[in-house]
Design an enzyme around this catalytic site. Structure first.
Site, PDB file in Angstrom:
ATOM      1  N   LYS A 189       0.830  -1.214   0.000  1.00 15.97           N
ATOM      2  CA  LYS A 189       0.000   0.000   0.000  1.00 15.97           C
ATOM      3  C   LYS A 189       0.859   1.257   0.000  1.00 15.97           C
ATOM      4  O   LYS A 189       0.458   2.275  -0.562  1.00 15.97           O
ATOM      5  CB  LYS A 189      -0.958  -0.025   1.183  1.00 15.97           C
ATOM      6  N   HIS A 192      -0.807  -8.065  17.564  1.00 14.67           N
ATOM      7  CA  HIS A 192      -1.836  -9.085  17.376  1.00 14.67           C
ATOM      8  C   HIS A 192      -2.644  -9.271  18.653  1.00 14.67           C
ATOM      9  O   HIS A 192      -2.200  -8.927  19.753  1.00 14.67           O
ATOM     10  CB  HIS A 192      -1.233 -10.412  16.927  1.00 14.67           C
TER      11      HIS A 192
END
Length: 113
Positions: free
Chosen positions: A58, A96
């Site tokens: 990205k 996470h």
């Protein structure tokens, strides 16, 4: 400056086959991945690398593959990115939970800024 963010749900990664794993991880990452014996930790590792590489895509928008990007760790555990044929220093953060991995990548400078 460009910012890339990606979020991966662990359940989308946990049943992926060896072909997928070899497509995502470089040989360096694969060597480390194969030493991880805990299933949950293997999923976190693969998910965070996948998310980070997607976030890098990205930032750069084109011209890279999964095999061009290697995520390593400093001695203190902090992750960093190496990209084939690129010299820019990216800032990254990986995290996470039990169900998700997230990556944020910042490309401080780029050619078209």
């Amino acid at each position: 400056m460009r910012v890339g963010v990606d979020l991966v749900e662990h359940k989308d990664i946990e049943n992926r086959d060896e072909r997928f794993i070899r497509r995502i991880l470089t040989s360096f990452e694969l060597s480390y991945f194969q030493t991880i014996t805990n299933k949950k930790r293997r999923i976190e590792y693969l998910s965070s690398r996948f998310a980070c590489k997607e976030a890098v895509f990205k930032c750069y928008k084109t011209g890279l593959t999964f095999q061009d990007i290697t995520i390593k760790n400093e001695e203190n555990g902090a992750p960093y990115v190496l990209i084939k044929n690129k010299k820019e220093e990216l800032q990254i953060s990986l995290s996470h939970t039990d169900h998700y991995s997230i990556a944020v990548v910042i490309l401080p400078t780029c050619d078209d800024d």
